[in-house]
Design a protein around this motif. Structure first.
Motif, short mmCIF file in Angstrom:
data_model
loop_
_atom_site.label_atom_id
_atom_site.label_comp_id
_atom_site.label_asym_id
_atom_site.label_seq_id
_atom_site.Cartn_x
_atom_site.Cartn_y
_atom_site.Cartn_z
N GLY A 439 -0.85 17.37 15.33
CA GLY A 439 -2.24 17.69 15.05
C GLY A 439 -2.98 16.52 14.42
N VAL A 440 -2.34 15.82 13.48
CA VAL A 440 -2.97 14.65 12.87
C VAL A 440 -3.20 13.57 13.93
N ALA A 441 -2.18 13.32 14.76
CA ALA A 441 -2.32 12.30 15.80
C ALA A 441 -3.43 12.68 16.79
N LEU A 442 -3.52 13.96 17.15
CA LEU A 442 -4.56 14.40 18.08
C LEU A 442 -5.95 14.19 17.50
N CYS A 443 -6.19 14.67 16.28
CA CYS A 443 -7.52 14.55 15.69
C CYS A 443 -7.91 13.10 15.48
N TRP A 444 -6.96 12.26 15.09
CA TRP A 444 -7.26 10.84 14.93
C TRP A 444 -7.60 10.21 16.28
N LEU A 445 -6.85 10.58 17.32
CA LEU A 445 -7.14 10.06 18.66
C LEU A 445 -8.53 10.49 19.13
N LEU A 446 -8.88 11.76 18.91
CA LEU A 446 -10.19 12.24 19.33
C LEU A 446 -11.31 11.56 18.54
N LEU A 447 -11.11 11.36 17.25
CA LEU A 447 -12.13 10.69 16.46
C LEU A 447 -12.34 9.25 16.90
N MET A 448 -11.24 8.57 17.27
CA MET A 448 -11.33 7.16 17.64
C MET A 448 -11.66 6.96 19.12
N THR A 449 -11.87 8.06 19.85
CA THR A 449 -12.32 7.96 21.24
C THR A 449 -13.69 8.62 21.39
N LEU A 450 -13.74 9.94 21.21
CA LEU A 450 -14.99 10.66 21.40
C LEU A 450 -16.04 10.31 20.35
N TRP A 451 -15.61 10.11 19.13
CA TRP A 451 -16.54 9.84 18.04
C TRP A 451 -16.52 8.37 17.60
N ARG A 452 -15.82 7.53 18.32
CA ARG A 452 -15.70 6.14 17.84
C ARG A 452 -17.05 5.45 17.71
N ALA A 453 -17.89 5.56 18.73
CA ALA A 453 -19.17 4.84 18.70
C ALA A 453 -20.07 5.30 17.56
N PRO A 454 -20.34 6.61 17.38
CA PRO A 454 -21.18 7.01 16.24
C PRO A 454 -20.54 6.73 14.89
N LEU A 455 -19.21 6.90 14.78
CA LEU A 455 -18.56 6.57 13.52
C LEU A 455 -18.66 5.08 13.22
N ASP A 456 -18.48 4.26 14.24
CA ASP A 456 -18.58 2.82 14.04
C ASP A 456 -20.00 2.44 13.63
N TYR A 457 -20.97 3.08 14.22
CA TYR A 457 -22.37 2.81 13.88
C TYR A 457 -22.67 3.21 12.44
N ALA A 458 -22.11 4.34 12.01
CA ALA A 458 -22.38 4.84 10.66
C ALA A 458 -21.59 4.10 9.59
N ARG A 459 -20.35 3.72 9.89
CA ARG A 459 -19.49 3.11 8.88
C ARG A 459 -19.60 1.59 8.85
N SER A 460 -20.21 1.00 9.85
CA SER A 460 -20.36 -0.45 9.89
C SER A 460 -21.68 -0.86 9.25
N SER A 461 -21.72 -2.07 8.71
CA SER A 461 -22.95 -2.63 8.15
C SER A 461 -23.70 -3.47 9.17
N ARG A 462 -23.23 -3.53 10.40
CA ARG A 462 -23.88 -4.37 11.41
C ARG A 462 -25.34 -3.98 11.65
N PRO A 463 -25.70 -2.66 11.81
CA PRO A 463 -27.11 -2.33 12.05
C PRO A 463 -28.05 -2.83 10.97
N GLU A 464 -27.64 -2.72 9.71
CA GLU A 464 -28.49 -3.18 8.62
C GLU A 464 -28.66 -4.69 8.64
N VAL A 465 -27.59 -5.41 8.90
CA VAL A 465 -27.68 -6.87 8.94
C VAL A 465 -28.50 -7.32 10.15
N GLU A 466 -28.37 -6.63 11.28
CA GLU A 466 -29.19 -6.97 12.44
C GLU A 466 -30.67 -6.72 12.17
N HIS A 467 -30.98 -5.67 11.40
CA HIS A 467 -32.37 -5.44 11.01
C HIS A 467 -32.87 -6.57 10.13
#
Length: 562
Positions: A439-467
């Motif tokens: 179950g842990v492996a499944l949820c981590w896999l789903l987060l890092m595939t289905l939710w990877r892009a929005p999570l990366d956008y939210a947890r990264s500082s790149r958007p702020e620095v690009e602004h």
């Protein structure tokens, strides 16, 4: 006379987990999160910022700094990441991915160390199950392998290791040090020179990775365990553990790693501490308590005392550092080993309770992840889609077919695992850990595939620095006096700015100045500076960034300021 052993295991119960399935578990746990993402706030980004600065030659290898401010850095892991950036960065064209490669290998090495530690501890006579009067008890080697499989699954299932174990931080080096130390003590009765090399390497790695106090604590505890051992070869191992402890202290002094970090929590924090440990160490802590109770007359035997030493030292250190989760993570390898020895003593009802709880919990989590993914991609249902996009303002939804394929494969594997667990292999020792680990492996896999892009956008500082890049060109000198290390790392990594974060940076030669401010209005411009813009920080609505430019260097019209 020895107390009776509580483990009753038949040969059918000692069947091992198929190696291919075990490798798939490990790959599904280690690999997601390694590819296609930025370093995340906070420690992950700071560590990568230091590694990048070292690799590019902007700071000295022995005295790394961020923005000119000396960093309290564990040198060995940062050197490892810097070397990976230098060697693998040009090959992959991505320094962040190159830095994550060796740390992913450290996580995989930790899994292997826990398996072999448990295997050798289970081989000792005190850990073996009771022999039956008419035969049929588990073969010693098969029993040890089954227990080791259970320990590895327990390690994967522990929630506290999930995110922290996938970062490029010094704690991965410390985890390897703890695992290698346990392995050194575990193989001491069976090998001659290997445990000597392992114990020296383990404590040196711990000291060089920023945990000299932990190295001293488990070193002293290891000496006590070895001195009380029934094996002559283990008692002769005491001087080697002592020498390794002294060597780790000397290395920490040479690297300047000895620093006072103790900050004991108040008595009022006891409830907060209990809540933190309850979720961070789930699901191993109930099994560990059961192990200590059922094996209470065997606490001085090696299979209990060796992991228990590392657990006690890590937990005391975590409390002494004001409930630091990263220090508490060092207890997880030992807890996984202890939890494995609860498996041969579990009642069938307890095992079924673990299965059903894990089945419903992780299935519900997977359904929620899929629901929000479908909502973001299609807009239906509308409310979950709006709620998800509200958390990541400015994020543009994109369809990633490759990630969808991996998510579907993981979900189908989970459904097959549920059917397999409820249909067969009810006697195997490790059966109670299969569903939690899967179950842990499944949820981590789903987060890092289905939710990877929005999570990366939210947890990264790149958007702020690009602004910020709309107003300040890349490579410019940017004064940010007394800015936190994570902000400096973000500016250097994503904006390639030359940041001066020293307290006197205002009087330096930088043409731009950046302040963090609270409230709506920016403070008045310092003498000789001109306000250019006030930028909203995406992850902190109550905090803004005020940008100023030297008047002599100001080129933007007055209308650019707001």
């Amino acid at each position: 006379m020895s107390s009776p052993n509580p483990a009753l295991v038949t040969q059918r119960g000692a069947r091992r987990l198929p190696r291919l399935a075990l490798l798939v578990f490990c790959a599904a746990y280690v690999l997601p999160g390694v590819f296609h993402r930025d370093p995340w706030r906070n420690a992950d980004l700071v560590a990568y910022g230091l590694m990048s600065a070292i690799a590019e030659g902007r700071v000295h290898w022995l005295t790394p700094s961020l923005g000119g401010v000396p960093a309290d850095a564990a040198l060995l892991p940062h050197w490892l990441g810097a070397l990976a950036i230098q060697w693998l960065g040009p090959l992959f064209g991505d320094g962040a991915f190159a830095a994550r490669v060796p740390f992913a290998l450290l996580l995989a090495l930790t899994l292997a160390l826990v398996w072999y530690t448990t295997y050798y501890l289970a081989r000792t006579q005190a850990a073996q199950p009771v022999a039956f009067a008419f035969g049929g008890e588990a073969d010693p080697v098969d029993y040890a392998r089954a227990i080791a499989d259970g320990a590895l699954l327990a390690l994967i299932a522990t929630l506290g290791l999930l995110q922290l174990g996938h970062e490029t931080t010094p704690e991965l080096g410390q985890l390897v040090g703890v695992g290698l130390f346990m392995l050194a003590l575990a193989i001491a009765p069976f090998r001659r020179w290997q445990p000597r090399v392992a114990v020296v390497a383990a404590l040196l790695v711990l000291a060089g990775s920023g945990a000299p106090a932990t190295a001293m604590g488990i070193g002293l505890g290891g000496m006590l365990v070895c001195a009380r051992s029934a094996y002559d070869s283990v008692r002769r191992f005491v001087p080697w553990v002592g020498a390794a402890t002294l060597a780790s202290a000397a290395l920490a002094a040479w690297l300047g790693a000895w620093q006072w970090r103790a900050s004991w929590p108040d008595a009022e924090d006891a409830v907060t501490l209990a809540r933190q440990w309850a979720w961070f160490l789930w699901p191993v802590w109930p099994l560990v308590l059961w192990t200590i109770w059922r094996w209470r007359r065997h606490l001085t035997h090696r299979h209990i005392s060796v992991p228990l030493v590392t657990v006690v030292v890590a937990m005391v250190s975590a409390v002494a550092t004001n409930m630091n989760e990263r220090v508490l993570m060092l207890a997880i390898p030992g807890l996984a080993v202890l939890a494995a020895f609860a498996l041969p003593t579990l009642k069938r009802a307890s095992s079924a309770a673990i299965d059903w709880f894990s089945m419903f919990f992780f299935t519900f989590g997977a359904i929620a992840i899929w629901l929000f993914y479908v909502a973001m991609q299609t807009g239906v249902p509308a409310k979950p889609a709006a709620n998800a996009l509200r958390l990541v303002p400015g994020f543009v939804v994109r369809f990633e077919p490759v990630e969808l394929v991996f998510a579907l494969a993981g979900t189908l594997a989970w459904l097959w695992l549920l059917r397999w667990r409820t249909g067969r292999h009810r006697e195997a020792l490790w059966k109670s850990m299969v569903i939690p680990a899967g179950g842990v492996a499944l949820c981590w896999l789903l987060l890092m595939t289905l939710w990877r892009a929005p999570l990366d956008y939210a947890r990264s500082s790149r958007p702020e620095v690009e602004h910020l890049g709309r107003y300040v060109a890349a490579g410019s000198c940017l004064a940010a006096p007394s800015a936190p290390a994570v902000a400096v790392a973000a500016l250097e990594v994503f904006g390639h700015y030359r940041v001066d974060a020293r307290p006197g940076a205002l009087d330096g030669g930088c043409e731009h100045l950046l302040y963090r401010v609270r409230g709506v209005k920016a403070p008045p411009a310092p003498p000789g500076w001109r306000h250019v813009a006030t930028l909203q920080r995406m992850h902190d609505r109550g905090e803004r960034l005020a940008l100023y430019r030297r008047q002599a260097a100001a080129e933007a019209p007055a209308t650019a300021a707001r």
